[in-house]
Design a protein around this motif. Structure first.
Motif, short mmCIF file in Angstrom:
data_model
loop_
_atom_site.label_atom_id
_atom_site.label_comp_id
_atom_site.label_asym_id
_atom_site.label_seq_id
_atom_site.Cartn_x
_atom_site.Cartn_y
_atom_site.Cartn_z
N UNK A 25 5.20 1.45 7.68
CA UNK A 25 6.15 0.68 8.49
C UNK A 25 6.19 -0.78 8.05
N UNK A 26 5.07 -1.33 7.61
CA UNK A 26 5.00 -2.77 7.34
C UNK A 26 5.02 -3.14 5.86
N UNK A 27 4.95 -2.17 4.95
CA UNK A 27 4.93 -2.50 3.51
C UNK A 27 5.97 -1.68 2.76
N UNK A 28 6.54 -2.30 1.73
CA UNK A 28 7.58 -1.64 0.95
C UNK A 28 7.06 -0.93 -0.29
N UNK A 29 6.05 -1.49 -0.94
CA UNK A 29 5.59 -0.93 -2.21
C UNK A 29 4.28 -0.16 -2.04
N UNK A 30 4.03 0.79 -2.92
CA UNK A 30 2.76 1.53 -2.86
C UNK A 30 1.55 0.60 -2.99
N UNK A 32 1.34 -2.60 -2.06
CA UNK A 32 1.17 -3.33 -0.81
C UNK A 32 0.60 -2.42 0.27
N UNK A 33 1.06 -1.17 0.29
CA UNK A 33 0.53 -0.20 1.27
C UNK A 33 -0.96 0.04 1.03
N UNK A 34 -1.35 0.16 -0.22
CA UNK A 34 -2.77 0.39 -0.55
C UNK A 34 -3.61 -0.83 -0.15
N UNK A 78 2.32 -13.35 1.63
CA UNK A 78 2.27 -11.93 2.00
C UNK A 78 1.23 -11.13 1.22
N UNK A 79 0.44 -11.78 0.38
CA UNK A 79 -0.59 -11.03 -0.33
C UNK A 79 -1.76 -10.79 0.59
N UNK A 80 -2.37 -9.66 0.44
CA UNK A 80 -3.50 -9.28 1.28
C UNK A 80 -4.78 -9.62 0.54
N UNK A 94 -10.61 6.98 0.05
CA UNK A 94 -9.37 6.83 -0.72
C UNK A 94 -8.18 7.19 0.15
N UNK A 95 -7.12 6.50 -0.08
CA UNK A 95 -5.88 6.76 0.62
C UNK A 95 -5.22 7.98 0.00
N UNK A 96 -4.92 8.98 0.80
CA UNK A 96 -4.19 10.15 0.33
C UNK A 96 -2.71 9.91 0.55
N UNK A 97 -1.94 9.98 -0.52
CA UNK A 97 -0.50 9.73 -0.40
C UNK A 97 0.16 10.88 0.35
#
Length: 167
Positions: A25-30, A32-34, A78-80, A94-97
């Motif tokens: 919901x809050x990030x556009x790119x993979x 940024x989501x990671x 906006x960088x984390x 690990x994040x599972x897509x």
């Protein structure tokens, strides 16, 4: 008895879909989501001792995840920036897509949701999880009546975006 790290890792792994939804919901790119996924896991770990079991773990997890995402989203940069914990073996989580077909079906919905304000996004996300208004209100930190009013407004906005009427 399970160690704190083991318990935390098991809870995160079994509930990571919550974090994925917040990230989507809050990030556009993979990427940024990671980054956001890792930041939320870090914030969950930092506040894990504060979870007393007064609410469901998933409700608490939503609250921490949404607060982290909203705080980072509102920052000008906006960088984390993530902090590493040397002894945190749970950071091997690990994040599972999501399934690509599933992602494609949700693309339009997410694009519309992203046009909503921060609170409306959080409300819709929790609503899509079929949480009762009482839990939604508790997670967001507003009254149940206020959650219902805001939810109705957010749903109306979302419907208008998804089904624009010709003028």
């Amino acid at each position: 008895m399970k160690s704190k790290e083991t318990e935390f890792t098991q809870l995160i792994e079994s509930n990571q879909g919550i974090v994925h939804k917040v990230c989507r919901i809050y990030c556009d790119t993979p990427e940024a989501r990671e980054d956001l996924f890792q930041e939320i896991v870090l914030q969950l770990w930092k506040s894990f001792d504060s979870f007393k079991g007064d609410s469901k773990f998933s409700t608490w997890m939503y609250r921490v995840g949404l607060n982290t995402a909203i705080t980072l989203f509102r920052q000008k940069n906006r960088t984390v920036n993530t902090t590493s914990l040397d002894d945190g073996s749970f950071f091997n989580i690990k994040s599972n897509d999501y399934d690509e077909d599933y992602e494609e079906k949700l693309k339009f919905l997410y694009a519309c949701i992203k046009k909503l304000n921060d609170v409306e996004r959080a409300l819709i996300l929790l609503y899509l999880e079929d949480l009762p208004y009482k839990d939604i209100a508790s997670t967001i930190g507003i009254t149940e009546v206020n959650a219902r009013v805001k939810m109705n407004r957010a749903k109306t906005k979302l419907k208008e975006m998804m089904n624009p009427q010709p003028k």
